[in-house]
Design an enzyme around this catalytic site. Structure first.
Site, PDB file in Angstrom:
ATOM      1  N   LYS A  35       5.752  31.265  57.069  1.00 40.77           N
ATOM      2  CA  LYS A  35       6.699  31.924  56.209  1.00 40.77           C
ATOM      3  C   LYS A  35       7.955  30.893  56.006  1.00 40.77           C
ATOM      4  O   LYS A  35       8.357  30.851  54.818  1.00 40.77           O
ATOM      5  CB  LYS A  35       7.419  33.053  57.081  1.00 40.77           C
ATOM      6  CG  LYS A  35       6.805  34.084  56.933  1.00 40.77           C
ATOM      7  CD  LYS A  35       7.630  35.470  57.245  1.00 40.77           C
ATOM      8  CE  LYS A  35       6.985  36.684  56.803  1.00 40.77           C
ATOM      9  NZ  LYS A  35       6.791  37.706  58.215  1.00 40.77           N
ATOM     10  N   ARG A  36       7.854  29.879  56.570  1.00 42.03           N
ATOM     11  CA  ARG A  36       8.816  28.852  56.487  1.00 42.03           C
ATOM     12  C   ARG A  36       8.340  28.031  55.002  1.00 42.03           C
ATOM     13  O   ARG A  36       9.253  27.085  54.774  1.00 42.03           O
ATOM     14  CB  ARG A  36       9.242  27.964  57.763  1.00 42.03           C
ATOM     15  CG  ARG A  36       8.067  26.838  57.976  1.00 42.03           C
ATOM     16  CD  ARG A  36       8.344  26.029  59.083  1.00 42.03           C
ATOM     17  NE  ARG A  36       7.148  25.472  59.660  1.00 42.03           N
ATOM     18  CZ  ARG A  36       6.635  24.144  59.265  1.00 42.03           C
ATOM     19  NH1 ARG A  36       7.329  23.693  58.206  1.00 42.03           N
ATOM     20  NH2 ARG A  36       5.549  23.717  59.475  1.00 42.03           N
TER      21      ARG A  36
END
Ligand code: GLU
Length: 496
Positions: free
Chosen positions: A255-256
């Site tokens: 997700k980052r």
């Protein structure tokens, strides 16, 4: 002897949105099955009751369908090897556990979470591989009863013997693991629910899976699973562990790094064929270096061994670029149809534009559409209710030179045709195209004001679209009615 039938599976756990990395695994399995004329099945691994939800399962299946991945057996497609949800196969796991108990291949372990944590911390402090060291391995019946009497509920652990576990991976070649690095692992939890490694072996065996294709993060699980195959007397499938998707920093895609779920890309208006193409070809060498390849061609040219051993870097910018390429290649009518859900979700009633005008608008803006969702912002230009002047444009429109150009334009518009006509006055959208009359109009304003180039076009663009950048002005003119052009110029002139 006839070769065993090719049967592969995608086995997602419905505990979140479908990650593009998992979608890629699904794709490899599906493409492989379609390439070989085998069967592709979907098995829902829903033993983690706390994190599994029906909504995640439904979304996940819907996302697979959206990508164009269909399954021959699985949820909604009952087949002879069902049920296809692990939560519905508990009896089967119980039977297999019974066999392992009878053969003393497993033992009950009564260690508490606290005890296991302490053991792990101790191993880490001594720089040893954290694993279960077998405290409950040699308990006798009386000791077991004593621990059970304390209210402890046992898990079942598999006895892992020292020694090498080797196998040939179709992508990675020969692999070898050491049994004593694995430690006795849990196969059934205290609530009777099987662990992933146990359930997967039982299912892959009874579903007659011929090839297990999955991410290389499962390599060490494969070693544990091979021990179970052996203990249960099952013959293992062929394994193929593909490299993982990486972010630009070469760390596992998460997700980052930005959007990572199929649903997010879908919502943003990435075409399914673009995502499919990207995921299948990334890091692989069977696409012959081409960027635009159809699913049919991918299926035809697929070679599992050529999916790439190094990690595949997922580049969102490239995905957007490719999406734009595909959008520009779509037939106008088909593109318009695919834009409609996005037009609706941007709050427009697509019928209010009229189909012909909508298609002309799409034709005018398609080059500025990296994603289907971008249509929302672009439509603002063509809707009088949504028309607004942004700050950048307002700043420019306040200048005297801009006002001079607009007054001249306003004069022309005011003398022009009926309000409500679809073409601008003096700018008929004739068969020869609209550029010529538009150019004539610009020439006239230029002659009267002495403005040229940006000094001429930017104020007009700013007034007519409310922005300084975007689609070619001549196309926009042809798509706005004289009344709405006039209103916009009036508004711009009124800026103080
Ligand atoms: N449920 C597992 C996962 O989602 C399946 C792994 C496998 O293919 O065996 O990672």
């Amino acid at each position: 002897m006839t070769a065993p039938r090719i049967r592969v599976r995608f086995a997602p756990s419905p505990t979140g949105e479908l990650h593009v990395g998992n979608a890629r695994t699904a794709l490899f399995n599906w493409i492989f099955a379609r390439h070989c004329g085998g069967a592709f099945l979907v098995r829902i691994e829903d033993t983690d009751r706390a994190r599994t939800t029906g909504a995640f399962e439904a979304n996940l299946l819907d996302d697979l369908k959206w990508l164009g991945i269909d399954w021959d057996e699985g949820p909604g497609m009952d087949g002879p090897y069902g049920p296809y949800r692990q939560s519905e196969r508990i009896d089967l796991y119980r039977d297999c556990l019974g066999r392992l108990i009878a053969e003393d291949r497993v033992y009950p372990c009564y260690c508490t979470e606290g005890e296991l944590d302490a053991e792990r911390a101790d191993l880490v402090a001594r720089r040893m591989m954290p694993r279960y060291m077998g405290r409950c391995r040699r308990l006798n019946e009386a000791q077991r009863r004593g621990l059970a009497d304390e209210g402890r509920l046992p898990v079942w652990r598999f006895r892992v013997d020292a020694g090498a576990i080797a196998f040939d991976d179709l992508i990675r070649g020969s692999m070898a693991f050491q049994g004593d690095a694995i430690g006795d692992f849990i196969i059934v939890r205290s609530n009777g629910i099987p662990s992933y490694n146990f359930a997967v072996v039982v299912d892959d065996h009874f579903m007659e899976i011929s090839h297990v294709i999955r991410g290389e993060d499962h390599l060490s699980n494969t070693a544990a699973q091979l021990l179970l195959y052996r203990a249960l007397g099952f013959s293992p499938p062929v394994f193929a562990h593909h490299a993982l998707l990486l972010g630009k920093d070469r760390a596992k895609l998460s997700k980052r790094h930005g959007a990572v779920s199929v649903r997010e890309f879908r919502r943003r208006g990435i075409l399914p064929e673009v995502l499919l193409n990207t995921l299948a070809l990334l890091g692989s060498s069977f696409g012959s270096g081409r960027e635009v390849v159809s699913a049919g061609e991918i299926v035809e040219g697929f070679a599992l061994e050529r999916t790439g051993r190094g990690g595949a870097v997922f580049d969102e910018e490239k995905l957007l670029w490719l999406n734009g390429v595909y959008i520009r290649r779509l037939e106008l009518a088909a593109l318009t149809d695919r834009l409609i859900p996005f037009i609706l979700s941007a709050g427009y009633d697509e019928r209010s534009f009229g189909r012909d005008r909508l298609e002309s608008i799409v034709a005018a803006v398609r080059d500025s559409l990296p994603t289907l969702a971008d249509i929302g912002g672009l439509l603002e230009i063509f809707s009088d209710e949504r028309y607004r002047i942004d700050e950048e444009a307002a700043l420019l429109l306040r200048e005297d030179d801009a006002k001079a150009v607009l007054s001249e334009l306003y004069g022309v518009l005011d003398r022009g045709g009926d309000p409500g006509e679809t073409a601008a006055p003096g700018v008929p959208a004739d068969a020869a195209g609209i550029s010529e009359p538009f150019a004539a109009l610009m020439k006239r304003i230029s002659e009267r004001t002495g403005m040229r180039g940006k000094k001429l076009y930017l104020p007009i663009r700013a007034a007519v679209t409310g922005r300084l950048h975007g689609t070619e002005l001549d196309r926009i003119f042809a798509l706005l009615s004289p009344a709405s052009l006039r209103k916009r110029v009036e508004k711009a002139l009124a800026l103080a």
